[in-house]
Scaffold this active site. Structure first.
Site, short mmCIF file in Angstrom:
data_model
loop_
_atom_site.label_atom_id
_atom_site.label_comp_id
_atom_site.label_asym_id
_atom_site.label_seq_id
_atom_site.Cartn_x
_atom_site.Cartn_y
_atom_site.Cartn_z
N PRO A 137 0.83 -1.22 0.00
CA PRO A 137 0.00 0.00 0.00
C PRO A 137 0.86 1.26 0.00
O PRO A 137 0.36 2.36 -0.26
CB PRO A 137 -0.83 -0.12 1.28
CG PRO A 137 -0.23 -1.20 2.08
CD PRO A 137 0.61 -2.05 1.19
N GLU A 140 2.62 -7.32 8.27
CA GLU A 140 2.85 -5.88 8.46
C GLU A 140 3.76 -5.32 7.37
O GLU A 140 3.90 -4.12 7.20
CB GLU A 140 3.48 -5.61 9.83
CG GLU A 140 2.51 -5.79 10.98
CD GLU A 140 1.26 -4.92 10.85
OE1 GLU A 140 1.39 -3.71 10.68
OE2 GLU A 140 0.15 -5.49 10.89
N ARG A 153 -4.27 -8.01 -20.74
CA ARG A 153 -5.26 -7.70 -21.77
C ARG A 153 -4.73 -6.72 -22.81
O ARG A 153 -5.32 -6.55 -23.87
CB ARG A 153 -6.57 -7.23 -21.16
CG ARG A 153 -6.47 -5.93 -20.41
CD ARG A 153 -7.74 -5.65 -19.62
NE ARG A 153 -8.89 -5.38 -20.47
CZ ARG A 153 -9.07 -4.25 -21.15
NH1 ARG A 153 -8.17 -3.30 -21.10
NH2 ARG A 153 -10.15 -4.07 -21.89
N ASP A 199 -10.90 1.84 -24.30
CA ASP A 199 -11.10 1.72 -22.86
C ASP A 199 -11.11 3.08 -22.17
O ASP A 199 -10.43 3.99 -22.60
CB ASP A 199 -9.93 0.97 -22.20
CG ASP A 199 -9.96 -0.49 -22.48
OD1 ASP A 199 -11.00 -0.99 -22.88
OD2 ASP A 199 -8.90 -1.12 -22.29
N1 ADE Z 1 -1.19 -4.90 0.19
C1 ADE Z 1 -2.14 -4.51 1.06
N2 ADE Z 1 -2.84 -3.49 0.60
C2 ADE Z 1 -2.34 -3.20 -0.63
C3 ADE Z 1 -2.67 -2.24 -1.63
N3 ADE Z 1 -3.63 -1.34 -1.45
N4 ADE Z 1 -1.95 -2.26 -2.77
C4 ADE Z 1 -0.96 -3.15 -2.95
N5 ADE Z 1 -0.61 -4.07 -2.04
C5 ADE Z 1 -1.30 -4.11 -0.89
#
Ligand code: ADE
Length: 247
Positions: A93, A120, A157, A172
């Protein structure tokens, strides 16, 4: 294109990868996806892949060695085949947000390794092996498997021959930097709602202009931020002026 996915949940991939366009791309030989269980690269008897964080704190951290060994395995197999340099993508994330542009860039690579992060996080010392850190959005998922599938889907794709003629990627949403125009199919009247007359006219130029105007209208309404980033033609500017006058 070849993609190696490193995961502690290999079973999550088999359904999504074998269906629809991804399944077909593999059958056609356009795409090869190999799934590797990171636990197979653990040196411990119990196939441990995580441990407590140094410095304390909640949760577990994925150990560096099994991930590094799995990555090096995927890279070595590819090098032996004599391919161009690979991209090694870590899902997190905390990465750059995945986009259509990124999908296009990945689709131009011969080989991707995708490391699915978990817990984590991943021991920071594997960074030297990673070329890209990618997030699929500002929210936290339970792991990197779904993000990996999103990336593989959006990338595969775009490979030449992956989509049939009737499924062209060139129209697209986001392909041209703005949202797609609205689509209609039979019946012509559904629950009292009629298909716009222009689409039945057979006049290709009128249809093209109508679609472009609708695409700009939706983008202005739902994703105005995209209009700041896209290069608009003179025609686009004129159509946008009309959209604003219409409303
Ligand atoms: N792992 C946990 N959340 C994530 C996200 N939003 N993007 C990529 N990997 C992740």
């Amino acid at each position: 294109m070849e993609i190696d996915i490193l995961t502690i949940f290999p079973g999550m991939f088999y359904g999504p990868l074998s269906e629809s366009i991804l399944g077909r791309a593999q059958e056609k030989g356009i795409l090869t996806v190999r799934i590797h269980d990171i636990r197979d690269f653990s040196t411990s008897k119990h196939r441990v892949v995580d441990d407590y964080p140094f410095g304390g704190g909640p949760g577990m951290v994925m150990k560096a060695e099994p991930i590094a060994a799995a990555t090096e395995h995927a890279l070595a197999a590819r090098r032996a085949a004599g391919g161009a340099p690979s991209r090694v993508v870590m899902t997190t994330p905390a990465g750059a947000t995945f986009s259509q542009e990124m999908a296009k860039e990945f689709a131009s690579c011969d080989h991707l390794v995708i490391i699915c992060g978990h817990y984590e996080g991943v021991d920071e010392r594997v960074s030297s092996l990673v070329t890209d850190r990618v997030s699929v959005g500002d929210y936290v998922l339970t792991g990197g498997e779904l993000p990996a599938m999103v990336m593989v889907d959006a990338t595969a794709r775009l490979l030449p021959g992956a989509l049939g003629d009737e499924e062209s990627a060139s129209s697209d949403s986001f392909w041209n930097g703005i949202l797609d125009y609205p689509h209609y199919t039979r019946p012509r009247i559904w629950r009292g709602l009629e298909v716009p007359e222009v689409l039945l006219s057979g006049d290709h130029e009128r249809i093209r202009i109508w679609r472009r105007k609708q695409a700009l209208k939706r983008t202005l309404k739902w994703r105005p931020d995209l209009l700041d980033q896209v290069e608009l033609t003179g025609e686009d500017v004129e159509l946008l002026k009309q959209v604003m006058e219409d409303s």
